[in-house]
Design a protein around this motif. Structure first.
Motif, mmCIF file in Angstrom:
data_model
loop_
_atom_site.group_PDB
_atom_site.id
_atom_site.type_symbol
_atom_site.label_atom_id
_atom_site.label_comp_id
_atom_site.label_asym_id
_atom_site.label_seq_id
_atom_site.Cartn_x
_atom_site.Cartn_y
_atom_site.Cartn_z
ATOM 1 N N LYS A 193 33.879 25.864 33.506
ATOM 2 C CA LYS A 193 34.619 26.576 34.543
ATOM 3 C C LYS A 193 35.186 27.877 34.007
ATOM 4 N N ILE A 194 34.970 28.958 34.772
ATOM 5 C CA ILE A 194 35.530 30.267 34.447
ATOM 6 C C ILE A 194 36.829 30.455 35.205
ATOM 7 N N GLY A 195 36.799 30.137 36.487
ATOM 8 C CA GLY A 195 37.967 30.340 37.333
ATOM 9 C C GLY A 195 37.581 30.306 38.798
ATOM 10 N N THR A 196 38.319 31.081 39.600
ATOM 11 C CA THR A 196 38.123 31.112 41.043
ATOM 12 C C THR A 196 37.896 32.553 41.502
ATOM 13 N N VAL A 197 36.950 32.735 42.413
ATOM 14 C CA VAL A 197 36.654 34.073 42.932
ATOM 15 C C VAL A 197 37.835 34.551 43.775
ATOM 16 N N ASP A 198 38.408 35.691 43.370
ATOM 17 C CA ASP A 198 39.539 36.293 44.085
ATOM 18 C C ASP A 198 39.078 37.358 45.080
ATOM 19 N N GLU A 199 38.150 38.201 44.640
ATOM 20 C CA GLU A 199 37.703 39.324 45.460
ATOM 21 C C GLU A 199 36.217 39.547 45.250
ATOM 22 N N VAL A 200 35.597 40.195 46.241
ATOM 23 C CA VAL A 200 34.188 40.575 46.153
ATOM 24 C C VAL A 200 34.109 42.064 46.416
ATOM 25 N N TYR A 201 33.341 42.755 45.575
ATOM 26 C CA TYR A 201 33.177 44.201 45.684
ATOM 27 C C TYR A 201 31.765 44.516 46.151
ATOM 28 N N LEU A 202 31.666 45.369 47.169
ATOM 29 C CA LEU A 202 30.378 45.740 47.746
ATOM 30 C C LEU A 202 29.879 47.054 47.173
ATOM 31 N N ASP A 203 28.567 47.200 47.111
ATOM 32 C CA ASP A 203 27.964 48.459 46.710
ATOM 33 C C ASP A 203 28.282 49.494 47.784
ATOM 34 N N ASP A 204 28.739 50.677 47.373
ATOM 35 C CA ASP A 204 29.124 51.720 48.330
ATOM 36 C C ASP A 204 27.955 52.159 49.206
ATOM 37 N N ALA A 205 26.772 52.252 48.634
ATOM 38 C CA ALA A 205 25.621 52.772 49.362
ATOM 39 C C ALA A 205 24.978 51.730 50.273
ATOM 40 N N THR A 206 24.883 50.468 49.804
ATOM 41 C CA THR A 206 24.129 49.463 50.558
ATOM 42 C C THR A 206 25.006 48.442 51.276
ATOM 43 N N GLY A 207 26.242 48.284 50.838
ATOM 44 C CA GLY A 207 27.107 47.269 51.427
ATOM 45 C C GLY A 207 26.808 45.863 50.934
ATOM 46 N N VAL A 208 25.917 45.739 49.949
ATOM 47 C CA VAL A 208 25.539 44.444 49.393
ATOM 48 C C VAL A 208 26.600 44.005 48.382
ATOM 49 N N PRO A 209 26.999 42.728 48.399
ATOM 50 C CA PRO A 209 27.946 42.242 47.395
ATOM 51 C C PRO A 209 27.393 42.470 45.992
ATOM 52 N N GLU A 210 28.188 43.125 45.123
ATOM 53 C CA GLU A 210 27.702 43.492 43.801
ATOM 54 C C GLU A 210 28.504 42.855 42.660
ATOM 55 N N TRP A 211 29.822 42.765 42.813
ATOM 56 C CA TRP A 211 30.694 42.228 41.769
ATOM 57 C C TRP A 211 31.673 41.245 42.390
ATOM 58 N N ALA A 212 32.064 40.255 41.610
ATOM 59 C CA ALA A 212 33.135 39.351 42.016
ATOM 60 C C ALA A 212 34.222 39.420 40.953
ATOM 61 N N ALA A 213 35.456 39.429 41.390
ATOM 62 C CA ALA A 213 36.594 39.345 40.480
ATOM 63 C C ALA A 213 36.991 37.874 40.432
ATOM 64 N N VAL A 214 36.924 37.296 39.226
ATOM 65 C CA VAL A 214 37.203 35.876 39.051
ATOM 66 C C VAL A 214 38.518 35.724 38.289
ATOM 67 N N ARG A 215 39.457 35.013 38.906
ATOM 68 C CA ARG A 215 40.742 34.717 38.249
ATOM 69 C C ARG A 215 40.458 33.672 37.177
ATOM 70 N N THR A 216 40.670 34.056 35.923
ATOM 71 C CA THR A 216 40.266 33.200 34.812
ATOM 72 C C THR A 216 41.335 32.199 34.386
ATOM 73 N N GLY A 217 42.485 32.214 35.016
ATOM 74 C CA GLY A 217 43.542 31.258 34.698
ATOM 75 C C GLY A 217 44.779 31.607 35.486
ATOM 76 N N LEU A 218 45.772 30.732 35.434
ATOM 77 C CA LEU A 218 46.987 30.912 36.222
ATOM 78 C C LEU A 218 47.728 32.197 35.858
ATOM 79 N N PHE A 219 47.865 32.490 34.572
ATOM 80 C CA PHE A 219 48.624 33.672 34.161
ATOM 81 C C PHE A 219 47.749 34.713 33.469
#
Length: 130
Positions: free
Chosen positions: A22-48
Motif C-alpha cells: 500500500k502506498i496510500g489513498t488518491v487525493d487528487e487527479v490532474y488532467l492533461d491541459d491539451a487533451t483533458g485525459v487524466p495524467e497524474w494522481a496525487a496519493v496521500r502516503t500517510g496521515l502526516f
C-alpha cells in the motif's frame, strides 16, 4: 490506464505499488491541459505525510484499487510539488524524469511540413477542382 474513466472516480481509491504494498489513498487527479485525459494522481502516503504524484499512464485499476508499476520507495521520493494547484510544464518534466518515463511530445516543437490537402483524393474528369 483506461482513458475513459471518470477522474473523480479515482479519488479515495487505495493505491498500491508494483509489489502490492500500500502506498496510500488518491487525493487528487490532474488532467492533461491539451487533451483533458487524466495524467497524474496525487496519493496521500500517510496521515502526516505529503502527497506523492504518480503517473496514471502506466498504472491500472485492479478491482477498486490503483496499481502503480513502481516501488513504494521511488514513489515516496518523488519531487514534492505540493497539491491543489496546476502543475507547470517544468514540474511535469521533473516527474517524467523521476519515474524514467518517456517525455511527452512537445506541442510547441516544429511539426514539419503541412500535409498535402489533396493527398488521398482521386481527381476525376468531373471533379471541378481537377
Amino acid at each position: 490506464m483506461r482513458t475513459d474513466i471518470d477522474p473523480r472516480g479515482l479519488i479515495g481509491r487505495k493505491a498500491f505499488d508494483r509489489h502490492g504494498d500500500k502506498i496510500g489513498t488518491v487525493d487528487e487527479v490532474y488532467l492533461d491541459d491539451a487533451t483533458g485525459v487524466p495524467e497524474w494522481a496525487a496519493v496521500r502516503t500517510g496521515l502526516f505525510t505529503r502527497d506523492a504524484f504518480v503517473p496514471l499512464e502506466p498504472s491500472e485499476l485492479v478491482g477498486n484499487a490503483l496499481r502503480v508499476p513502481f516501488d513504494r520507495a521511488l514513489i515516496r521520493r518523488a519531487p514534492d510539488l505540493g497539491v491543489g494547484r496546476h502543475l507547470s510544464p517544468e514540474q511535469e518534466l521533473q516527474l517524467y524524469r523521476h519515474y524514467g518515463l518517456d517525455l511527452p511530445p512537445d506541442p510547441d516543437a516544429e511539426a514539419g511540413p503541412a500535409p498535402d490537402a489533396d493527398f488521398g483524393r482521386l481527381a476525376s474528369s468531373d471533379d471541378p477542382e481537377g
